[in-house]
Design an enzyme around this catalytic site. Structure first.
Site, short mmCIF file in Angstrom:
data_model
loop_
_atom_site.label_atom_id
_atom_site.label_comp_id
_atom_site.label_asym_id
_atom_site.label_seq_id
_atom_site.Cartn_x
_atom_site.Cartn_y
_atom_site.Cartn_z
N ARG A 91 0.82 -0.99 0.20
CA ARG A 91 -0.26 -0.15 -0.24
C ARG A 91 1.15 1.04 -0.05
NH1 ARG A 91 -3.55 -1.81 4.83
NH2 ARG A 91 -1.58 -3.26 5.38
N LYS A 184 -15.58 6.24 -0.01
CA LYS A 184 -14.68 6.91 0.58
C LYS A 184 -13.40 7.28 1.03
CE LYS A 184 -10.95 3.59 2.02
NZ LYS A 184 -10.43 2.04 2.41
C1 R5P Z 1 -7.97 0.29 0.64
O1 R5P Z 1 -7.30 1.33 -0.44
C2 R5P Z 1 -7.39 -1.29 0.91
O2 R5P Z 1 -8.49 -1.81 -0.72
C3 R5P Z 1 -8.24 -1.57 1.83
O3 R5P Z 1 -9.91 -1.11 1.76
C4 R5P Z 1 -7.80 -0.97 3.46
O4 R5P Z 1 -6.78 -1.50 3.51
C5 R5P Z 1 -8.32 -1.43 4.52
O5 R5P Z 1 -7.70 -1.07 5.58
P1 R5P Z 1 -8.59 -1.19 6.92
O6 R5P Z 1 -9.11 -2.53 6.85
O7 R5P Z 1 -7.78 -0.61 8.04
O8 R5P Z 1 -9.76 -0.24 6.88
#
Ligand code: R5P
Length: 287
Positions: A91, A184
């Protein structure tokens, strides 16, 4: 092709070797009293094609991968395919702020120095494959997750954000159902804001699909939206279930009916096995 499993992926390695009827190479892995890692390949692998399977999370598994890969090379293996079920640090795939590293590239560069090929499953973004300086490819666990969801009578597959829409679309095609996505905004590492959006989910069974669940913030916010809009059952599914801190509680408190993850990271919820898709890819590769 012979298989070597690192500590983070020993079960997957065993399953892949069984599917392919191939040899699982023995290794000795232990810690020195000061915590440093000692490992040794205890069989002759000279001139063998090796697939080394290891998830790169948490950090100790990265060191183990580097040491295993070095040992495999020194032992004279002919080819060294590195299979990374979950590629940690993917990421951080660009400099979001000045002074940061591009962690995904830093890892990819080091892995490429001793690997001949790299395979990973559902990397956060496909462009990270370009960071490897040896051939690198990804495989998708979405068909496996979708198969697992087949008996749940899913009406809608939902992506928690637009970036995850491709995966949701793929799942909706397999499940022959509708697809939608949420808007989001990440406020910080564990705070997520989902902009309310009218969804056609009333009395419907919904599966939310994402690549990673880390803190659970994204999924919890999505579940809450769906429950507010009177969805019936809400299933959350992901390829990589990191479930950091209180993630599981967050998901349950938000009203999640079931949590489904693959085994790229072993947990209580990693019910979907990735060995079949890894084995298939290794077969294609060795043709
Ligand atoms: C981010 O863009 C990824 O696709 C996931 O949505 C993210 O890593 C999820 O992280 P968390 O569970 O901390 O919200």
């Amino acid at each position: 092709m012979d298989i070597i499993g690192g500590s983070a992926s020993s079960t997957i390695a065993h399953e892949v070797s069984q599917i392919l009827h191939t040899h699982l190479v023995k290794t000795e892995i232990k810690r020195f009293p000061d915590g440093e890692l000692y490992l040794r390949i205890t069989e002759n692998i000279k001139d063998r094609d090796i697939a080394l399977i290891q998830t790169t999370s948490p950090d100790e598994n990265i060191i183990e991968l580097f040491l295993l890969l070095d040992a495999v090379k020194r032992a004279g293996a002919k080819t060294r395919t590195v299979v990374i079920p979950y590629f940690g640090y993917a990421r951080q795939d660009k400099q979001f702020k000045e002074g940061e590293p591009i962690s995904a590239q830093a890892l990819a560069t080091l892995i490429s120095s001793n690997a001949t090929t790299v395979i990973t499953i559902d990397p956060h973004k496909e462009h990270i494959l370009d960071f490897f300086t040896v051939p690198a490819q990804s495989i998708s666990a979405v068909p496996l997750l979708s198969e697992h969801l087949k008996d749940k009578h899913i009406d809608v597959v939902l992506a928690p954000d637009k970036g995850a829409l491709d995966r949701a679309q793929k799942a909706s095609e397999i499940l022959h159902c509708d697809v939608d996505y949420l808007e989001k905004t990440r406020i910080d590492g564990s705070t997520i804001k989902i902009t309310p959006k009218s969804l056609d989910v009333k009395q419907k069974n919904v599966a939310i699909i994402d690549d990673i669940i880390s803190t659970g913030g994204t999924m919890a916010a999505a579940i809450k939206q769906l429950k507010t809009q009177h969805a019936s059952k809400v299933y959350v599914s992901c390829t990589h279930g990191l479930f950091a801190g209180t993630a599981i509680k967050k998901l349950q408190d938000a009203g999640c009916d079931e949590i489904i993850a693959t085994d790229t990271i072993a947990s209580l919820f990693s019910t979907v096995k990735t060995a079949p898709i890894i084995a298939k890819e290794l077969t294609t590769l060795s043709r």
